[in-house]
Design a protein around this motif. Structure first.
Motif, PDB file in Angstrom:
ATOM      1  N   SER A 100       0.847  -1.189   0.000  1.00 17.59           N
ATOM      2  CA  SER A 100       0.000   0.000   0.000  1.00 17.59           C
ATOM      3  C   SER A 100       0.888   1.246   0.000  1.00 17.59           C
ATOM      4  N   GLU A 101       0.770   2.043  -1.040  1.00 18.90           N
ATOM      5  CA  GLU A 101       1.545   3.287  -1.093  1.00 18.90           C
ATOM      6  C   GLU A 101       1.111   4.243   0.024  1.00 18.90           C
ATOM      7  N   GLU A 102      -0.164   4.200   0.372  1.00 18.25           N
ATOM      8  CA  GLU A 102      -0.650   5.062   1.450  1.00 18.25           C
ATOM      9  C   GLU A 102      -0.010   4.684   2.780  1.00 18.25           C
ATOM     10  N   LYS A 103       0.014   3.379   3.075  1.00 17.00           N
ATOM     11  CA  LYS A 103       0.625   2.923   4.327  1.00 17.00           C
ATOM     12  C   LYS A 103       2.136   3.177   4.320  1.00 17.00           C
ATOM     13  N   GLY A 134       3.644   5.601   2.855  1.00 14.53           N
ATOM     14  CA  GLY A 134       3.847   7.027   3.069  1.00 14.53           C
ATOM     15  C   GLY A 134       3.645   7.463   4.497  1.00 14.53           C
ATOM     16  N   LYS A 135       2.968   6.632   5.294  1.00 13.75           N
ATOM     17  CA  LYS A 135       2.695   6.988   6.691  1.00 13.75           C
ATOM     18  C   LYS A 135       3.724   6.417   7.660  1.00 13.75           C
TER      19      LYS A 135
END
Length: 271
Positions: A211-214, A216-217
């Protein structure tokens, strides 16, 4: 781990892609056998549309097609076709198209390490059902003294290195699990209607990916850890490889168009 040909003892366990009749390599049973030279040595992989991949291969394999994770174990695989039992990169003569990365899983065949549960060790096996293995083959397994040839020693080293890479891959997957980076993904294809409008999206595959979102976090400290242990470049290689779904679709459509044209064209006898 054993790195020498093992005698036939114990029970070999494991069900491995490509290998239908694995036998522990033995000078008594296989002393006169070897691998023959052929122009198209990869014909056995013609139905392999998905092939296991080790993490060290990600950056090389990313230019060929999608690298995805499947199953509960999140096994990384190289996607080599959209249809079951069709490797779109393999030519009819048993060779790969130019520029295609051939996974180590394919290149090690017909050798493989397998579990000998009775003796608690790994033993080197060959697929006795392989058409590559013949009596008096150009690359013999044993010399006149019954000792492993240089060819066999090289194959043993390759398989041993592969097993180490396989363990490194398991550690890589475990790290991604620990950071909760996996998410379900869907590969879709949206073509064009005859009137130029977009057609309804068609699902190609369900799989797991990072997951690119995860990603990035993650904290700066976690990103530094991924960078320092070499995982970050492999993650980016996986993400970049996913654009390869479009390439696979284009290749499949081109192949279908060619097949239809050939089927409709008159044969030389009827021309």
């Amino acid at each position: 781990m054993d790195v020498t040909p093992a005698p036939v003892n114990g029970e070999i366990s494991g069900n491995v892609l490509f290998y239908t009749k694995p036998e522990p390599l033995s000078r008594d049973l296989h002393g006169k056998l070897g691998v023959k030279g052929v122009e198209g040595p990869f014909a056995f992989a013609s139905k392999a549309h998905a092939v296991p991949l080790t993490v060290g291969e990600f950056q090389l394999a990313a230019v060929t097609g999608p690298i995805i994770f499947v199953g509960d174990e999140k096994l990384p695989i190289a996607v080599m076709g959209l249809r079951a039992d069709e490797n779109i990169f393999l030519k009819p003569d048993g060779s790969f198209e130019a520029g295609i990365y051939v996974p180590a899983y394919i290149r090690r065949y017909p050798f493989v390490f397998a579990n000998d549960d009775q003796n608690g060790q790994m033993v080197l096996c060959i697929d006795r059902a392989s058409s590559l293995i013949v009596e008096g083959g150009e690359a013999a397994f044993f010399d006149e003294k019954g000792e492993p040839t240089d060819y066999t020693k090289t194959c043993i080293e390759f398989c041993n290195n592969y097993e180490m890479e396989r363990q490194r891959t398991a550690n890589f997957v475990q790290l991604l699990r620990a950071l909760d980076l996996f998410e379900p993904k869907v590969a879709n294809f949206q073509g064009m209607n005859p009137d130029g409008t977009l057609s309804e999206p068609q699902k190609i595959a369900d799989y797991f990916g990072v997951s690119e979102e995860k990603l990035g976090k993650l904290s700066p400290q976690q990103l530094v850890e991924l960078r320092d242990n070499g995982a970050l470049p492999q993650i980016y290689a996986h993400l970049q490889s996913l654009v390869g779904w479009d390439r696979l679709v284009a290749l499949a459509m081109a192949k279908d168009t060619l097949a239809q044209a050939q089927a409709q064209s008159p044969s030389p006898a009827n021309a």
